[in-house]
Design a protein around this motif. Sequence first.
Motif, mmCIF file in Angstrom:
data_model
loop_
_atom_site.group_PDB
_atom_site.id
_atom_site.type_symbol
_atom_site.label_atom_id
_atom_site.label_comp_id
_atom_site.label_asym_id
_atom_site.label_seq_id
_atom_site.Cartn_x
_atom_site.Cartn_y
_atom_site.Cartn_z
ATOM 1 N N ARG A 72 0.853 -1.200 0.000
ATOM 2 C CA ARG A 72 0.000 0.000 0.000
ATOM 3 C C ARG A 72 0.882 1.240 0.000
ATOM 4 N N ASP A 73 0.660 2.089 -0.984
ATOM 5 C CA ASP A 73 1.557 3.234 -1.136
ATOM 6 C C ASP A 73 1.589 4.087 0.131
ATOM 7 N N TYR A 74 2.764 4.598 0.421
ATOM 8 C CA TYR A 74 3.049 5.481 1.571
ATOM 9 C C TYR A 74 3.013 4.735 2.907
ATOM 10 N N ASN A 75 2.792 3.432 2.897
ATOM 11 C CA ASN A 75 2.664 2.701 4.155
ATOM 12 C C ASN A 75 4.024 2.557 4.835
ATOM 13 N N ARG A 76 4.010 2.084 6.069
ATOM 14 C CA ARG A 76 5.239 1.933 6.849
ATOM 15 C C ARG A 76 6.157 0.869 6.250
ATOM 16 N N VAL A 77 7.423 0.977 6.597
ATOM 17 C CA VAL A 77 8.403 -0.034 6.193
ATOM 18 C C VAL A 77 9.096 -0.524 7.451
ATOM 19 N N ASP A 78 9.034 -1.805 7.665
ATOM 20 C CA ASP A 78 9.649 -2.358 8.861
ATOM 21 C C ASP A 78 10.502 -3.541 8.432
ATOM 22 N N MET A 79 11.779 -3.452 8.665
ATOM 23 C CA MET A 79 12.638 -4.545 8.195
ATOM 24 C C MET A 79 13.921 -4.614 9.016
ATOM 25 N N SER A 80 14.581 -5.741 8.872
ATOM 26 C CA SER A 80 15.830 -5.891 9.600
ATOM 27 C C SER A 80 16.914 -5.036 8.949
ATOM 28 N N MET A 81 17.901 -4.688 9.716
ATOM 29 C CA MET A 81 19.019 -3.919 9.186
ATOM 30 C C MET A 81 19.777 -4.717 8.119
ATOM 31 N N GLN A 82 19.896 -6.022 8.333
ATOM 32 C CA GLN A 82 20.596 -6.842 7.333
ATOM 33 C C GLN A 82 19.896 -6.736 5.984
ATOM 34 N N ARG A 83 18.594 -6.847 6.028
ATOM 35 C CA ARG A 83 17.836 -6.809 4.779
ATOM 36 C C ARG A 83 17.972 -5.448 4.107
ATOM 37 N N LEU A 84 17.935 -4.404 4.924
ATOM 38 C CA LEU A 84 18.089 -3.055 4.388
ATOM 39 C C LEU A 84 19.432 -2.924 3.661
ATOM 40 N N TRP A 85 20.488 -3.364 4.330
ATOM 41 C CA TRP A 85 21.830 -3.220 3.736
ATOM 42 C C TRP A 85 22.032 -4.120 2.524
ATOM 43 N N GLU A 86 21.485 -5.320 2.600
ATOM 44 C CA GLU A 86 21.753 -6.260 1.498
ATOM 45 C C GLU A 86 20.843 -6.057 0.301
ATOM 46 N N GLU A 87 19.550 -5.796 0.558
ATOM 47 C CA GLU A 87 18.594 -5.843 -0.545
ATOM 48 C C GLU A 87 18.115 -4.471 -1.004
ATOM 49 N N TYR A 88 18.082 -3.507 -0.086
ATOM 50 C CA TYR A 88 17.449 -2.236 -0.450
ATOM 51 C C TYR A 88 18.419 -1.083 -0.659
ATOM 52 N N LEU A 89 19.493 -1.010 0.138
ATOM 53 C CA LEU A 89 20.378 0.152 0.008
ATOM 54 C C LEU A 89 21.326 0.115 -1.200
ATOM 55 N N PRO A 90 21.797 -1.067 -1.650
ATOM 56 C CA PRO A 90 22.827 -1.042 -2.696
ATOM 57 C C PRO A 90 22.476 -0.243 -3.975
ATOM 58 N N PRO A 91 21.237 -0.266 -4.470
ATOM 59 C CA PRO A 91 20.990 0.507 -5.694
ATOM 60 C C PRO A 91 21.184 2.027 -5.519
ATOM 61 N N TYR A 92 20.822 2.565 -4.350
ATOM 62 C CA TYR A 92 21.041 4.007 -4.145
ATOM 63 C C TYR A 92 22.548 4.287 -4.157
ATOM 64 N N LYS A 93 23.275 3.379 -3.510
ATOM 65 C CA LYS A 93 24.730 3.558 -3.434
ATOM 66 C C LYS A 93 25.330 3.480 -4.843
ATOM 67 N N ALA A 94 24.829 2.552 -5.648
ATOM 68 C CA ALA A 94 25.358 2.416 -7.015
ATOM 69 C C ALA A 94 25.151 3.719 -7.793
ATOM 70 N N CYS A 95 24.023 4.372 -7.562
ATOM 71 C CA CYS A 95 23.743 5.637 -8.268
ATOM 72 C C CYS A 95 24.677 6.739 -7.781
ATOM 73 N N ILE A 96 24.955 6.736 -6.493
ATOM 74 C CA ILE A 96 25.855 7.762 -5.967
ATOM 75 C C ILE A 96 27.267 7.524 -6.478
ATOM 76 N N GLU A 97 27.649 6.271 -6.550
ATOM 77 C CA GLU A 97 28.967 5.965 -7.115
ATOM 78 C C GLU A 97 29.043 6.341 -8.593
ATOM 79 N N ALA A 98 27.887 6.328 -9.260
ATOM 80 C CA ALA A 98 27.879 6.736 -10.677
ATOM 81 C C ALA A 98 27.874 8.263 -10.796
ATOM 82 N N GLY A 99 27.817 8.964 -9.655
ATOM 83 C CA GLY A 99 27.960 10.416 -9.671
ATOM 84 C C GLY A 99 26.679 11.208 -9.470
#
Length: 738
Positions: A221-248
């Motif tokens: 459901r759009d705008y709904n809460r997100v609740d997840m483990s830190m491991q999952r955040l680092w492994e599955e969700y954060l890497p694409p943002y980081k890849a974009c920042i590394e691309a400049g």
Amino acid sequence: MSRKYEDRIQELLNKMTLQEKVGQLRQCGPSLVGAFEVSFEELLDMMFDGRITQEEFARLMGTAKQDFREDDLRDGRIGSYNGIGDAATANRLQKIAVTETRLGIPLLFGYDVIHGFRTVTPIPLAESCAWEPELWERTGRMAAEEATAAGVHMTFAPMVDVSKDARWGRISEGAGEDTLLAGLYGAAKVRGFQGDDLSAADSMAACVKHFAAYGAAEAGRDYNRVDMSMQRLWEEYLPPYKACIEAGARAIMPAFNDINGVPCSVNEWLLKEVLREKWGFDGMTVSDANAIAECVNHGVARDRAEAAALALEAGMDMDMTSEVYIENLEKLVTEGQVKEESLDRAVADILRIKFELGLFDHPYRTDEERQSRAMLKPKYRSLAREAAVKSMVLLKNDAASGEMLLPLDKSKKIAVFGELASSKSEMTGAWAIGAEGNDCVSLTEALEAEGILFTYTEGICNGKVDRGAIEENAANADVLLIAMGEHKEESGEAASRADISIPEVQMKLLEALAAFSKPVVVLLFNGRPLTLSRVHEKATAVLEAWHPGVEAGNALVDILYGKENPSGKLTATFPFASGQCPMYYAHMNTGRPGGKSKFTSKYLDTPLEPVYPFGYGLSYTSYEYRDLKIEKKEKAFLVSVYVKNVGSRAGEEIVQCYVQDKAAKRVRPVKLLKAFDKVRLEAGEEKQVCFTVPFEELGYYDWNMKYVVEDGEFVFYVGKNSSDCLNASVILERSERR
Ligand code: BGC
């Protein structure tokens, strides 16, 4: 951090009043004023809840004028606008900023250029099915060339929110469910949008969004809460943002949602510790629309003033349209409730990007003349057509009279059904605000242009299957083509669905056509995975066209008549039932993986498998895989396989390489995409395809959030899609890990 502009930034900061500083942090959308007595938002609500008709809404909007708050601009109280996509307006406002404000600081113009500006390309979910970073970059470049000609300096894209839940409408705006693909997609877009030199007149800054994990909204459901483990955040969700920042990427947009209880707009850990300290980002942050004020609704701020203070101190530079900064920050700083150095840091981030874009030297980067020449060039149309062809996914192609139904022979008499077959504007899909529906080529137009004789019936009238109308045309045809799926408003922002099946009236039409016992081709136009088991059962062939953009009809005709061989593969799983969502290939194993026995992880009423798995897609030819080998090089596995085109025509195959860590100290996914390659093979041709998978990329975050690579057995799966692979296993020795 590049120090190039720091002296000039400091010089300006020294001259700025508090009001001018806060002004830089304010992004306004032009507000609409018109012949209606309620606010624009209320008017929208009135249309959505049926108090006024769409026509009435359109008529009222026609009377509206845009208010750019020019008096505020003159007073140095506006730093940026959102949503202005025409050079004349942008230059007029820029002239006020540069010549009539005390310090002459230029404005920054942001716009949602999500999948093309005027030359609309397939929605991102579709384009990701091409598995081709080089294509993603070229369409990004094209979007930048058009948008910058219309005065845009920054696009609120790419969206790299990994989404494993097809119910979430915004799955259409990103690259699907896989972390690796989302990062490659985003980085390619950043390169395309920004070009080699941000100050060039045809470069626009990329604002990566929505940081972070917006795609993991509970229940889709759009705008709904997100609740997840830190491991999952680092492994599955954060890497694409980081890849974009590394691309400049020079900007980032914090998301609407909270993560584990702290809204991203005021999340200091996310915006400072992760983004700036760990990743070294020195660009600008801009809130999502109204998001800072919404922290009051989240219940983490008492009032708008507290929301402003929390956001600024957390590292949010610019306030998109909520106005809480302009209303409160001057007072908060004066009273000492917010540090002036926090304000200065935010202003510096905004000035820096304005310098990098070259706006202080060239505030007017375009004009009306350039804009009029820049749009929909023939080379843009042909790129949009290429992208649409490569995005389409052939989901089924059975034989009819002894041969595969597709591609069609031009001598076959066809009957076309469904309103989406003749619709132009629906082809743009969600978030195509610079688009003009009339630019799109519909399927029926393209068939006509190709000289193909066909009959056309919408087939549904007043919400009912129009049996009289379909009878004659279906009876006289050799092949029946039906366009089905979703309208563009049914995916995208605020367009979550609890039931992702095809509307019943469309299914009735398909069933009525199937009753003629003639081959039926289903063409799907949609912005998310749908549950298609009934469609799969009734149709002879199914082609997933998504919302393909301006060249929709032409690309479809290219594929339907065999000028092009489909090669797209799904980047999101197509579940069997809505109740399986979120459903994704890279799931963790359970202690009781689904099986025959009752007490295993499964449903009573639904198969465990999806209808179409991640990575799936057919071609007019077929491929065979053999001899999967894993060798060890220094610090990496070298994975190789032979792929042969065993059919009778040339094609492109997307070869996928997955890995599983067999036994680790934490549960690991049953399979995780590590590499892929798109190879062209002539009929009968065989090639060896090789992947290098560094040991370093086989790790995970342990209980203490430390990234570790474990020794032991790894299983490699290489194949056509996530469930049709060869596999081989290999041992990584302790001594080889680093
Ligand atoms: C969306 C963003 C978008 C912004 C500006 C918001 O509602 O969530 O993705 O960039 O509007 O238009």
